[in-house]
Design an enzyme around this catalytic site. Structure first.
Site, PDB file in Angstrom:
ATOM      1  N   ASN A   9      40.898  50.153  25.757  1.00 46.23           N
ATOM      2  CA  ASN A   9      40.954  50.791  27.213  1.00 46.23           C
ATOM      3  C   ASN A   9      42.238  50.104  27.665  1.00 46.23           C
ATOM      4  O   ASN A   9      42.463  48.816  27.801  1.00 46.23           O
ATOM      5  CB  ASN A   9      39.619  50.175  28.153  1.00 46.23           C
ATOM      6  CG  ASN A   9      40.008  50.358  29.383  1.00 46.23           C
ATOM      7  OD1 ASN A   9      41.045  51.112  30.016  1.00 46.23           O
ATOM      8  ND2 ASN A   9      39.217  49.885  30.372  1.00 46.23           N
ATOM      9  N   LYS A  11      43.947  50.247  30.148  1.00 43.24           N
ATOM     10  CA  LYS A  11      43.903  50.099  31.723  1.00 43.24           C
ATOM     11  C   LYS A  11      45.427  50.453  32.183  1.00 43.24           C
ATOM     12  O   LYS A  11      45.879  51.511  31.645  1.00 43.24           O
ATOM     13  CB  LYS A  11      43.519  48.675  31.813  1.00 43.24           C
ATOM     14  CG  LYS A  11      42.554  48.243  31.239  1.00 43.24           C
ATOM     15  CD  LYS A  11      41.799  46.911  31.732  1.00 43.24           C
ATOM     16  CE  LYS A  11      40.531  46.542  31.011  1.00 43.24           C
ATOM     17  NZ  LYS A  11      40.108  45.147  31.349  1.00 43.24           N
ATOM     18  N   HIS A  95      33.808  52.302  34.866  1.00 38.82           N
ATOM     19  CA  HIS A  95      34.368  50.905  34.331  1.00 38.82           C
ATOM     20  C   HIS A  95      34.137  49.991  35.673  1.00 38.82           C
ATOM     21  O   HIS A  95      34.336  50.317  37.003  1.00 38.82           O
ATOM     22  CB  HIS A  95      35.791  50.785  34.124  1.00 38.82           C
ATOM     23  CG  HIS A  95      36.234  49.414  33.547  1.00 38.82           C
ATOM     24  ND1 HIS A  95      36.562  48.681  34.365  1.00 38.82           N
ATOM     25  CD2 HIS A  95      36.129  49.185  32.117  1.00 38.82           C
ATOM     26  CE1 HIS A  95      36.930  47.289  33.304  1.00 38.82           C
ATOM     27  NE2 HIS A  95      36.693  48.000  32.062  1.00 38.82           N
ATOM     28  N   GLU A  97      35.898  47.755  36.958  1.00 39.41           N
ATOM     29  CA  GLU A  97      37.086  47.808  37.845  1.00 39.41           C
ATOM     30  C   GLU A  97      37.386  48.984  38.799  1.00 39.41           C
ATOM     31  O   GLU A  97      37.844  48.763  39.844  1.00 39.41           O
ATOM     32  CB  GLU A  97      38.564  47.620  36.821  1.00 39.41           C
ATOM     33  CG  GLU A  97      38.763  46.226  36.434  1.00 39.41           C
ATOM     34  CD  GLU A  97      39.375  46.385  34.991  1.00 39.41           C
ATOM     35  OE1 GLU A  97      40.262  47.132  34.482  1.00 39.41           O
ATOM     36  OE2 GLU A  97      39.201  45.328  34.060  1.00 39.41           O
ATOM     37  N   GLU A 167      29.455  45.742  29.536  1.00 37.27           N
ATOM     38  CA  GLU A 167      30.429  45.065  29.762  1.00 37.27           C
ATOM     39  C   GLU A 167      30.234  43.932  30.856  1.00 37.27           C
ATOM     40  O   GLU A 167      30.179  44.088  32.262  1.00 37.27           O
ATOM     41  CB  GLU A 167      31.685  45.724  30.403  1.00 37.27           C
ATOM     42  CG  GLU A 167      32.375  46.733  29.444  1.00 37.27           C
ATOM     43  CD  GLU A 167      33.635  47.225  29.548  1.00 37.27           C
ATOM     44  OE1 GLU A 167      34.476  46.893  28.506  1.00 37.27           O
ATOM     45  OE2 GLU A 167      34.447  47.590  30.646  1.00 37.27           O
ATOM     46  N   GLY A 173      38.371  40.378  30.455  1.00 38.83           N
ATOM     47  CA  GLY A 173      39.838  39.648  30.684  1.00 38.83           C
ATOM     48  C   GLY A 173      39.981  38.286  31.165  1.00 38.83           C
ATOM     49  O   GLY A 173      40.982  37.770  31.308  1.00 38.83           O
ATOM     50  N   SER A 213      36.402  40.634  26.716  1.00 38.51           N
ATOM     51  CA  SER A 213      37.170  39.472  25.744  1.00 38.51           C
ATOM     52  C   SER A 213      36.753  40.093  24.345  1.00 38.51           C
ATOM     53  O   SER A 213      36.689  38.856  23.315  1.00 38.51           O
ATOM     54  CB  SER A 213      37.085  38.468  26.124  1.00 38.51           C
ATOM     55  OG  SER A 213      37.463  38.345  27.484  1.00 38.51           O
TER      56      SER A 213
END
Ligand code: PGA
Length: 255
Positions: A9, A11, A95, A97, A167, A173, A213
């Site tokens: 991904n 991003k 996702h 985010e 996730e 991250g 991560s």
């Protein structure tokens, strides 16, 4: 047996030129890999260029989001038919985010999955708890709610065409990976939710990726867990050597 699936991904990173450079390097290393399914998900504007590099490659293309209507007066959106037209076969949906910064809910995710399936795209459906939810002991409740809300109304045959990504938001991250045991615990829960909602046969075939991560140093231990079938990789997918190394580590486990 479920085939391991590793998806990058990217991003909001990489110009078209940079995306082409990255995928060209990656392709050089892993284009002939058959033991593991490999997907890269660039920004929308780079999909076509990356797709052109991936002709004849085993590396597949995915988008990071979509809008549920096919066409019309929806300024700024990109739909499933357009994603398919750009050469993609996968699309990440829900996702964290997107949930956090763009107001996505289980209900909108549910609609997006439908649009993806209608075009024959494979949705990578994301679920995951926040740090405070984990700390207050609500992980199971949150994952169950997200799972049921996102997949409400779908048949077992529909669900078999999806990939689920677990996730934990606190691991994305941050450099804080869930331990293999922590991840396995939630993957097992998701496998059980699949069995309860869609039957054991579905639960046995649907792949559940871990994300947060994930990197070359921890991927082996993660995918050795019985219910972890791959990874959705952010940071470590932005360099071809680390992403290719993750794929190679997975092949070593698959053998
Ligand atoms: P990360 O991101 O690997 O950089 O933690 C994973 C993701 O958000 O998909």
């Amino acid at each position: 047996m479920r085939k391991t699936i590793i998806a990058g991904n990217w991003k909001l990173n990489k110009t078209c030129k940079e995306a082409v450079e990255l995928v060209t390097e990656l392709n050089r290393e892993v284009s002939q890999v058959t033991e593991v399914d490999i997907v890269v998900c660039p920004v929308f504007t780079a999909l076509r260029d990356v797709s052109d590099v991936l002709v004849d490659s085993n590396v597949k293309l995915g988008a990071q989001n979509l809008y549920w209507e096919d066409a019309g007066a929806f300024t700024g959106e990109v739909s499933a038919p357009l994603i398919k037209d750009a050469g993609a076969q996968y699309v990440i949906i829900g996702h964290s985010e997107r949930r956090q910064y763009f107001g996505e809910t289980d209900a909108t995710i549910n609609k997006k999955i439908k649009a993806a399936l209608a075009q024959g795209l494979t949705p990578i459906v994301c679920v995951g708890e926040l740090l405070e939810e984990r700390e207050s002991g609500d992980t199971e409740k949150v994952i169950t709610e997200q799972f049921k809300g996102s997949l409400a109304g779908y048949s077992a045959d529909d669900v078999k065409r999806m990939v689920i990504a677990y996730e934990p938001v606190w691991a994305i991250g941050t450099g804080k990976t869930a331990t293999p045991d922590q991840a396995q615990e939630v993957h097992k829960l998701i496998r059980q939710l699949l069995a309860d909602g869609f039957g054991q046969e579905t639960a046995d075939v649907v792949r559940i990726q871990y994300g947060g991560s994930a990197k070359p140093e921890n991927i082996t231990e993660l995918i050795q867990q019985p219910d972890i079938d791959g990874a959705l990789v952010g940071g470590a997918s932005l360099k071809s050597d680390s992403f290719a190394q993750m794929i190679k580590n997975c092949i070593a486990v698959a053998k």
